[in-house]
Scaffold this active site. Structure first.
Site, mmCIF file in Angstrom:
data_model
loop_
_atom_site.group_PDB
_atom_site.id
_atom_site.type_symbol
_atom_site.label_atom_id
_atom_site.label_comp_id
_atom_site.label_asym_id
_atom_site.label_seq_id
_atom_site.Cartn_x
_atom_site.Cartn_y
_atom_site.Cartn_z
ATOM 1 N N CYS A 138 1.203 -1.295 0.299
ATOM 2 C CA CYS A 138 0.196 0.185 0.659
ATOM 3 C C CYS A 138 0.755 1.229 -0.456
ATOM 4 O O CYS A 138 1.435 1.528 1.313
ATOM 5 C CB CYS A 138 -0.912 -0.051 0.855
ATOM 6 S SG CYS A 138 -2.087 1.070 1.353
ATOM 7 N N CYS A 141 -0.595 4.377 1.798
ATOM 8 C CA CYS A 141 -0.467 3.945 3.190
ATOM 9 C C CYS A 141 1.739 4.168 3.711
ATOM 10 O O CYS A 141 2.082 5.004 4.662
ATOM 11 C CB CYS A 141 0.029 2.810 4.191
ATOM 12 S SG CYS A 141 -1.885 1.839 3.552
ATOM 13 N N ASP A 142 2.299 3.775 3.230
ATOM 14 C CA ASP A 142 4.060 3.806 3.186
ATOM 15 C C ASP A 142 4.567 4.453 2.633
ATOM 16 O O ASP A 142 6.276 4.817 3.175
ATOM 17 C CB ASP A 142 4.359 2.223 3.498
ATOM 18 C CG ASP A 142 3.321 1.378 4.079
ATOM 19 O OD1 ASP A 142 3.250 1.793 5.474
ATOM 20 O OD2 ASP A 142 3.482 0.183 3.723
#
Ligand code: FAD
Length: 310
Positions: A138, A141-142
């Site tokens: 993701c 997200c990261d």
């Protein structure tokens, strides 16, 4: 989340992505006593997309998280109840239907299965070990963890190219590793990726292993045409090679295709009366937020017809 008041519903919907939420909106607005069961946060996969440009009605794009929040708010306004639990099995006996979850069991006159898909794993050495230590599924997200660094994206479809484009905001270099010699992503995404100077492509290439010490430092690669082996030094790798339908708990209950997607007709009916499937979980789905939403609406419309004829 509005908690269930009883254990028996006209319609129980499994999954709170665009398909399940839209099914919930239609079912609740048809005055059916409806419960949506979601194991995580409502929104589904689309919550991973920073901006969605192809969801109708938003000429300037809309945040992926916002799509789920808006549909959920709209459905709740018409009476949809939502609860947090994981569905673990279904029992279909003499027309009676029970949805079993980690938080109790719910009776249903009709069931709409909208559990979407999970990230597909590469299945190579190092993947388990380095997940969360340089391996991510993701970018939204990261990606910030890789600011100024070199990352790879594995895959060639819409999700992979969306991830790669997003990563260019943070990483210094993004290498897209694809097992074929051309992308599967939609043309407009391809054009943007080819025009982006931070992105480079490794064609006809698969990942043999992910290696490092405490954190990912290199990928062992294989050229599928020449058999040539190489090493790519990276700080991180984002895997975007597709999704596996979340259908383990449905095995032996509803028919599925070879990949595990639920088979439906154009009314979203499975071959069990009163059991429907919608969105990415079903065979031949369009794998888009709007097609999932359309499936959800169709499933709820036919569930309402089925119930009114009972
Ligand atoms: C990075 C990324 C970018 C994307 N960009 C776009 C885009 O720009 N435009 C677009 O149209 N689409 C895009 N998509 C695709 C889109 O997100 C999906 O097609 C869509 O979300 C599918 O909706 P769905 O409701 O079928 O399933 P999902 O969104 O996968 O939702 C299913 C839900 O069911 C829940 N669930 C599963 N099993 C259970 C269970 N047993 N019990 C309880 N809950 C369960 C899951 O937690 C999940 O929340 C993108 C996807 C990704 C990953």
């Amino acid at each position: 989340m509005s908690m269930p008041e009883s254990n028996n519903y006209d319609v129980v919907i499994i999954g709170g992505g665009p398909a399940g939420l839209t099914a919930g909106l239609y079912a609740a607005r048809s005055r059916l006593n409806s419960l949506l069961i979601e194991k995580g946060l409502v929104g589904g996969q689309i919550a991973n997309a920073e901006v969605v440009e192809n969801f109708p009605g938003f000429p300037d794009g809309v945040g992926g998280i916002e799509i789920g929040d808006l549909i959920h708010k709209q459905a709740t306004k018409y009476g949809l109840k939502t609860t947090t639990a994981e569905v673990t099995s279904l029992e279909i006996k003499d027309g009676g239907k029970t949805v079993n979850t980690t938080e109790g069991n719910f009776g249903a006159r009709a069931i709409i299965i909208a559990g979407g898909s999970q990230w597909q794993k590469l299945g190579v050495p190092g993947e388990e070990e380095f997940t969360g230590k340089g391996i991510s599924y993701c970018a939204t997200c990261d990606a910030p963890f890789f600011t100024g660094q070199s990352v790879a994206v594995v895959g060639g479809g819409d999700a992979a190219i969306t991830e790669a484009m997003y990563l260019t905001k943070f990483a210094a270099r993004v290498t897209v590793i694809h097992r074929r010699d051309q992308l599967r992503a939609t043309r407009i995404l391809q054009e943007r990726a080819f025009a982006e100077s931070k992105i480079e492509f490794l064609w006809d290439t698969t990942v043999d292993a992910v290696e490092g010490e405490d954190f990912v430092s290199k990928l062992k690669l294989n050229n599928v045409k020449t058999g040539g082996k190489s090493t790519l030094e990276v700080n991180g790798v984002f895997i975007a090679i597709g999704f596996k339908p979340d259908t383990g708990y449905l095995r032996g209950i509803v028919p599925m295709d070879a990949a595990g997607h639920v088979v439906t007709n154009e009314k979203m009916e499975t071959d069990i009366p009163g059991v429907y499937a919608a969105g990415d979980i079903r065979s031949n789905s369009g794998r888009q937020a709007i097609t999932a939403a359309g499936d959800g609406a169709t499933a709820a419309i036919y569930a309402e017809k089925y119930l009114s004829e009972q």
